[in-house]
Write a protein that holds these residues in place. Sequence first.
Motif: not given
Length: 380
Positions: A245, A247, A276-279
Amino acid sequence: MTNTSDKKNKNSLVVVVSAMSGVTDEILEWAKFFTPLPNERDLDMALSSGEQISGALLSIALNSMGHKSICLNGRQAKIYTDSNHTKARIQHIDTSHIKELLEQGYIVVVTGFQGLNDKGDITTLGRGGSDLSAVALAGALNAQACEIYSDVDGIYTTDPRIESKARKIEQISYDEMLELASMGAKVLLNRSVELAKKWNVPIFARSTFSDGKGTLITREDKIMEKPVVSGIALDKNQARVSLSGIKDKPGIAAELFSKLANANVNVDMIVQTIGRDGKTDLDFTVPKNELEKAKLTLNEFSQNADFIDFDNEVAIVSIVGVGMKSHSGVAAKAFESLAKDNINIRMISTSEIKISILIDLKYAELSVRTLHSAYNLDRF
């Protein structure tokens, strides 16, 4: 013990000694009795004493046998290093004093593993540093060769204690030996091989207890037949660091690895997975003996990751061979062989002549035997 022979005077002999078995570890245990992270400058003062005892006693013994001998410590041998205590790098060797002694007919015994920084402090070169001292002196003295003596009679296709069918290698290239040494083969320090390649110093890895010629480590172009795979190395001194997780933004990896570099933590295998969640998730390996420093460093980085995990129950097994440059299917054979033994692969990294695979520690020795058999290393 290592000796070098000067081209102009074949009888000239420089002997580089290491500490007696177990002494360095004992000193380190004494220091860690007080604190898990001793002051590294003072630690170097203590650690360097082991080689000084060995060198002085050897010189005393040689003189008692009628040989003209003298012992020099790192300062007296004028081996100058940087100030990175416990992992110092040699910057320059002033050989004038050693050459004077050789001309006077002395056998010069030099304490390995140590040098002197520009502040006049004693520094040590890290594990296996006596090999590094020997190769550096051989290069600086323009020696014909450097002979490294240990309790084994050469370089083997893998550790004979793990695989009884391991075979001694007659000749191996600097690049192959560098990869094997960096990935766990304990006969030679990787930095010493790197320096030997730079100075083009042939190394003979030989046994202290026999007259065998050992293994010659030399330039690739001097080896007639280049096998696809030369050896299998195993490194159990590894820990895996997993960050989840993070960034996903420019510079985040640079920030992390800069912090680790500033803390003198060596990073080996690195795998990054972008979600896919920007992390993103980031996994890498560090030596077990540097894991505590890595943990302290990552405490400063914890706000940038959802979760940080550490696993020291892992090992790296590596396949090495210059012949891999021109042969396909080497990696596929490794993966198929490990799969047949139900050995799961955690991480993979490759270079032109090496494939390294991170696995669970419990499968470490089995993986070595499996890969040694897969590439028929016992049949040559």
